[in-house]
Design an enzyme around this catalytic site. Structure first.
Site, PDB file in Angstrom:
ATOM      1  N   HIS A 186       0.827  -1.208   0.000  1.00 30.33           N
ATOM      2  CA  HIS A 186       0.000   0.000   0.000  1.00 30.33           C
ATOM      3  C   HIS A 186       0.860   1.256   0.000  1.00 30.33           C
ATOM      4  CE1 HIS A 186      -3.527   2.458   0.601  1.00 30.33           C
ATOM      5  NE2 HIS A 186      -3.038   2.967   1.719  1.00 30.33           N
ATOM      6  N   ASP A 215      -3.809   9.418   2.978  1.00 30.74           N
ATOM      7  CA  ASP A 215      -3.989   8.010   2.632  1.00 30.74           C
ATOM      8  C   ASP A 215      -5.325   7.838   1.913  1.00 30.74           C
ATOM      9  OD1 ASP A 215      -2.869   5.077   3.353  1.00 30.74           O
ATOM     10  OD2 ASP A 215      -5.066   5.081   3.379  1.00 30.74           O
ATOM     11  N   CYS A 265      -3.891   2.932  -5.182  1.00 32.53           N
ATOM     12  CA  CYS A 265      -3.281   3.767  -4.140  1.00 32.53           C
ATOM     13  C   CYS A 265      -2.068   4.536  -4.661  1.00 32.53           C
ATOM     14  CB  CYS A 265      -2.903   2.930  -2.923  1.00 32.53           C
ATOM     15  SG  CYS A 265      -1.842   1.508  -3.267  1.00 32.53           S
TER      16      CYS A 265
END
Length: 304
Positions: A188, A205, A255
């Site tokens: 991630h 995030d 991401c």
């Protein structure tokens, strides 16, 4: 610097995609009311140039074809819908034909087609793409922003400040307005920014996850760097902010693309106005920017 096998392209067009290309041309011909040969030549020339420039058709969009045709036939293309179906089929057919010798080089960065292909569909973006895009961001804002290599945080965790001290030997971080630090934890990507003027460390995030220990790592690094560079004013007074009201991803694969878009917007002082639905276009735009070694101006109506 880019290279490709021009003759392979010619043979491929002649023997592998002729039927698909002819279908594509026929659809355009019915819409534009022009001779098939003229449309065929225009499309073939455009697609050949596109392929040589980008090494694949991964970043090819309907708008690319329409823009080229509108330059010849005018902007009033009333049957835009004829372009999309054959173009989608054409892209699928050509996806397997890649230019193995294709390279993009910029400063100390080199991207292969394998690297660029991580921007295709829902692939996970790799470190090479992240780092070269960061270089483009720094140059786009005249080095007022510093982008840390994606391996920086891993090295910081593994070896502490002494292990990364030399990374900024020739860089005065405290003369910058913003520091961009991509964080890769297992599978991630997240982003930490350091606002030098306001002494703020911000965490971004795209899944709403908070890694406070990562923010703490960067704070300790900044304090150590300030001490090393004898910048007393930056050895205290830092605030840590977790940003929640930011664009969020709705899958498990974007991401890295979100991090790059955060970086570009923040460096260019633009609002974070993009969504998950923009990601296919954003991926194609980033691919083109990397090949052209230059960032594109943001669409005023949202993500490009």
């Amino acid at each position: 610097m880019c290279s490709c096998d021009h003759y392979a392209w010619i043979l491929w067009v002649s023997f592998e995609i002729s039927l698909e290309l002819q279908t594509f041309i026929q659809c355009l011909h019915s819409s534009l009311n022009e001779t098939p040969n003229l449309v065929f030549v225009l499309c073939t020339d455009f697609l050949e140039h596109f392929y040589e420039k980008y090494g694949s058709f991964i970043p090819l969009c309907e708008s690319d074809v329409l823009e080229q045709l509108s330059q010849k036939f005018g902007p009033d293309l009333t049957h835009r819908q004829v372009v999309s179906p054959p173009l989608s089929s054409f892209r699928l057919l050509t996806a397997s034909f890649l230019v193995c010798m294709y390279r993009v080089t910029y400063n100390k960065h080199t991207l292969t087609l394998e690297d660029l292909s991580t921007l295709d569909d829902q692939n996970w973006v790799n470190d090479q793409v992240i780092n070269m895009y960061g270089e483009l961001i720094m140059d786009a804002v005249n080095q007022k922003v510093h982008f840390f290599n994606s391996f920086f945080h891993r090295q910081l965790v593994a070896k502490g400040y002494e292990g990364v001290k030399r990374w900024t030997k020739k860089v005065d971080l405290f003369s910058k307005s913003l520091l961009l630090i991509p964080i890769h934890l297992e599978i991630h990507w997240s982003l930490i920014t350091v606002d030098i003027c306001n002494q703020q460390i911000n965490f971004y995030d795209s899944q709403g996850i908070t890694f406070k220990h990562v923010v703490d790592n960067i704070l300790r690094y900044i304090l150590a760097e300030a001490k090393e560079k004898k910048c007393a004013v930056y050895q205290k007074g830092w605030k840590m902010i977790i940003n929640k009201s930011i664009p969020q991803q709705k899958n498990d694969s974007d991401c890295g693309v979100f991090v790059l878009e955060y970086c570009k917007c923040l460096a260019m002082k633009e609002p974070l106005q993009f969504t998950q639905e923009d990601m296919p276009k954003v991926r194609k735009r980033i691919y083109k920017e990397l090949c052209e070694c230059q960032l594109k101006e943001r669409n005023p109506h949202g993500a490009n």
